[in-house]
Motif scaffolding. Structure first.
Motif, mmCIF file in Angstrom:
data_model
loop_
_atom_site.group_PDB
_atom_site.id
_atom_site.type_symbol
_atom_site.label_atom_id
_atom_site.label_comp_id
_atom_site.label_asym_id
_atom_site.label_seq_id
_atom_site.Cartn_x
_atom_site.Cartn_y
_atom_site.Cartn_z
ATOM 1 N N PHE A 34 0.575 -1.244 -0.001
ATOM 2 C CA PHE A 34 0.041 0.165 -0.060
ATOM 3 C C PHE A 34 1.066 1.302 0.118
ATOM 4 O O PHE A 34 0.505 2.185 -0.759
ATOM 5 N N PRO A 35 2.072 1.399 0.816
ATOM 6 C CA PRO A 35 2.730 2.692 0.587
ATOM 7 C C PRO A 35 3.072 3.044 -0.716
ATOM 8 O O PRO A 35 3.164 4.220 -0.856
ATOM 9 N N ALA A 36 3.652 1.988 -1.537
ATOM 10 C CA ALA A 36 3.849 2.483 -2.843
ATOM 11 C C ALA A 36 2.746 2.983 -3.657
ATOM 12 O O ALA A 36 2.821 3.751 -4.494
ATOM 13 N N CYS A 37 1.541 2.271 -3.343
ATOM 14 C CA CYS A 37 0.222 2.916 -3.936
ATOM 15 C C CYS A 37 0.152 4.514 -3.624
ATOM 16 O O CYS A 37 -0.278 5.242 -4.612
ATOM 17 N N VAL A 38 0.084 4.702 -2.333
ATOM 18 C CA VAL A 38 -0.052 6.192 -1.901
ATOM 19 C C VAL A 38 1.156 7.153 -2.292
ATOM 20 O O VAL A 38 0.783 8.070 -3.133
#
Length: 417
Positions: free
Chosen positions: A203-207
């Motif tokens: 998820f952090p890479a998506c943000v």
């Protein structure tokens, strides 16, 4: 000389940027807004009155339908109020599960807000990206409760059941060949906790991807910087809570200031804005998604190490297991009474609030000792925010109304109640 006067324009209730059944009557001087008059009540469903006519345990599903983007957070406020009056001690594992799903719900809410807000302002790609991540989180809702939206998973005394040891799998079909099915099922081979952990890794890479598209985008900043500015003092006077208050520079978060469940044992930061404009509110919510991801990881680690009960063992409040109910007369009676007349709560009044994704969601409950509330009042965060809309959009252009409504993150189910 021709008489020059303001004219009024109807914005909604079917406007795609109204985020629900909002009707705004705008008084315009050319393109500039002189006054905005929000008309609410078009979705009124009498939730509070319905809850006063039903046993306590039958109103939990109504809470899901208030803010239908933050379902479990609504349930949480309601069951906390009941637990306070009953004096129930919730098992620790259930508290961690609740906190984990509160934060999953926060991410779900902010993803829908980000996609819809960006779409309103004219950025289409972010909407598709945000809903890609929402799909995974909807699957976690479905795994624990059987429903993708209206979960009714939190119960007074804990949660409905423990986390499942397996995730639903994609099945081969005429649309998907076996190789694609294997790829889709790759992160579903373990338990629900494994699936959530895999999500928190990605998820952090998506943000980062959302930020790449928006944060320094020239058009995005032109549409949001300096729009709908609310000073810290005014934000307090208007009753703002959540990202709307923190965007104006006040670090008020119930999870830190009035900790409930296990928030006092969890490490996270409260993001705060500086100028109180639409752009700051955007940055605050983006950082909140990162912090929620961090909280979910801590909960998953704890839940892996600590098995235990997930609901109190009191059959006056919680129905007995079906296998026990079918073998014992006393359990059958408990089951029958719970599902016909519910349970009585000691007379008294209570206010319980949670840090909902949109702000402070509170339940004010008065009990007269019967099996249903004497009075139920819901403190919905969006109501205070919407009432400030006139003040926030005066002097701005029509297009800025859309940006301000988007930055408020309003959902009409809770405003109209």
């Amino acid at each position: 000389m021709a008489e020059i006067r303001n004219y009024t324009m109807n914005f909604g209730p079917q406007h795609p940027a109204a985020h629900g059944v909002l009707r705004l009557v705008l008084e315009l001087d050319g393109e500039v807004i002189e006054r905005a008059d929000p008309h609410i009540g078009l979705l009124h469903r009498a939730t509070e009155k319905l809850a006063e006519s039903k046993p306590y345990n039958q109103s939990i599903p109504y809470m899901d339908r208030l803010d239908y983007v933050s379902m479990m957070s609504n349930e949480h406020g309601y069951v906390l109020a009941i637990e306070k009056l009953l004096g129930l001690d919730v098992p620790l594992r259930a508290q961690y599960i609740r906190v984990m799903f509160d934060e999953i719900t926060r991410i779900l809410n902010h993803l829908l807000w980000l996609g819809a807000h960006a779409l309103d302002i004219g950025a289409m790609t972010v909407f598709l990206y945000a809903f890609r991540e929402r799909e995974d989180l909807m699957d976690t809702y479905e795994a624990v409760s059987g429903a993708r939206l209206h979960a009714a998973y939190y119960r007074p005394g804990g949660v409905y059941r423990d986390l499942p040891e397996s995730m639903p799998q994609y099945q081969p079909s005429k649309w998907h060949d076996p190789q694609k099915i294997d790829r889709l099922n790759e992160n579903r081979r373990g338990s629900l906790l494994d699936f959530i952990w895999d999500f928190t890794e990605r998820f952090p890479a998506c943000v980062d991807g959302y930020e790449t598209l928006l944060t320094d985008n020239r058009i995005w900043k032109q549409r949001t910087v300096g729009i709908g500015v609310v000073s810290p003092e005014r934000a307090l006077q208007l009753g703002f809570t959540g990202p709307m208050l923190r965007g104006s520079g006040i670090a008020w978060d119930l999870r830190k200031m009035q900790p409930y469940e296990v928030y006092r044992d969890i490490d996270f930061d409260v993001p705060v804005g500086a100028t109180g404009d639409c752009y700051d509110r955007y940055l605050v919510r983006i950082e909140e998604m990162r912090q929620s991801n961090h909280i979910v990881r801590q909960c998953v680690e704890w839940l892996r190490r600590n098995p235990g009960p997930v609901i109190v063992d009191d059959h006056k409040i919680v129905p007995p297991k079906r296998i026990v109910m079918k073998q014992g007369m006393e359990s059958l009676i408990h089951h029958f009474k719970l599902f016909t007349e519910g349970y009585c709560i000691p007379a008294g009044e209570v206010y319980a609030a949670v840090e909902h994704p949109k702000g402070e969601f509170g339940i004010y409950l008065i009990s007269d000792g019967a099996n249903k509330p004497y009075r139920l009042k819901i403190r919905a965060p969006g109501f205070a925010h919407l009432s400030a809309l006139d003040e926030m959009v005066r002097g701005h252009m029509i297009a800025d109304v859309v940006a301000v409504i988007g930055s408020q993150d309003i959902v009409f189910g809770e405003i109209d109640r």
